[in-house]
Design an enzyme around this catalytic site. Structure first.
Site: not given
Ligand code: FES
Length: 192
Positions: A157
């Site tokens: 993410h």
């Molecule tokens: Fe979501 Fe690393 S940014 S698991």
């Protein structure tokens, strides 16, 4: 003497009869019987519980992995080696002077999870950074050398960590964790 013996025999017979009877009125005797029964029950519980407790004890293999040693001489300047410790990836990074100075330069950069670079390595060993390689958002494994801060980027993410492993952008709330470790010698660390 025979008379004394007779009285003792009578007493023993009376005692045995009382023990056999369920109507024992002697409180001290009842206590003894209760305690003896409780002790027997506890022994039973212990006998049943032990195999379960024993099963919960870590096996020799697990104990062996609860701490690991790592030879730093295997790592080149600017390189990172990933080792497994307690089923987690641990990044052992030999930082370049540029990585170190960028990390120190960001100590007062309004960090989300404030920590100086010095607090994230052992005293006098700024070149060695040892981190749990698990993103603090949802547990993916970040990649080094990507993202705007020269550190790690999480592919899941987009959390961005700097060259000290501190969170700088994205959804992760915390810095990459520093595991418990120590230097056994100049070239050997013990993790765990
Ligand atoms: Fe979501 Fe690393 S940014 S698991």
């Amino acid at each position: 003497m025979p008379r004394l013996r007779k009285r003792r025999d009578e007493h023993e017979v009376a005692d045995t009869a009382a023990a056999a009877s369920h109507g024992d009125d002697d409180p001290s005797r009842r206590d003894f019987i209760n305690i003896a029964a409780a002790a027997a029950a506890a022994g039973g519980v212990a006998a049943v519980a032990w195999p379960l407790i024993d099963q919960m004890n870590p096996s020799g293999d697990t104990l062996a992995l609860s701490s690991i040693e790592f030879d730093l001489s295997k790592v080149q300047l600017g390189q990172q080696v990933e080792v497994k410790w307690r089923s987690k990836p641990v990044f052992v990074r030999y930082r370049t002077p540029k990585e170190i100075s960028e990390a120190v330069g960001a100590d007062n950069a309004g960090l989300r999870d404030p920590a100086t670079d010095a607090s994230r390595h052992k005293p006098g060993k700024p070149q060695w950074l040892v981190l749990i390689g698990v993103c603090t958002h949802l547990g993916c494994i970040p990649n080094f050398g990507q993202g705007p801060y020269g550190g790690w980027l999480c592919p899941c993410h987009g959390s961005v960590y700097d060259t000290s492993g501190r969170i700088r952008a994205g959804p992760a709330p915390l810095n990459l964790a520093v595991p418990d470790y120590s230097f056994e010698s100049d070239t050997k660390i013990k993790i765990g």
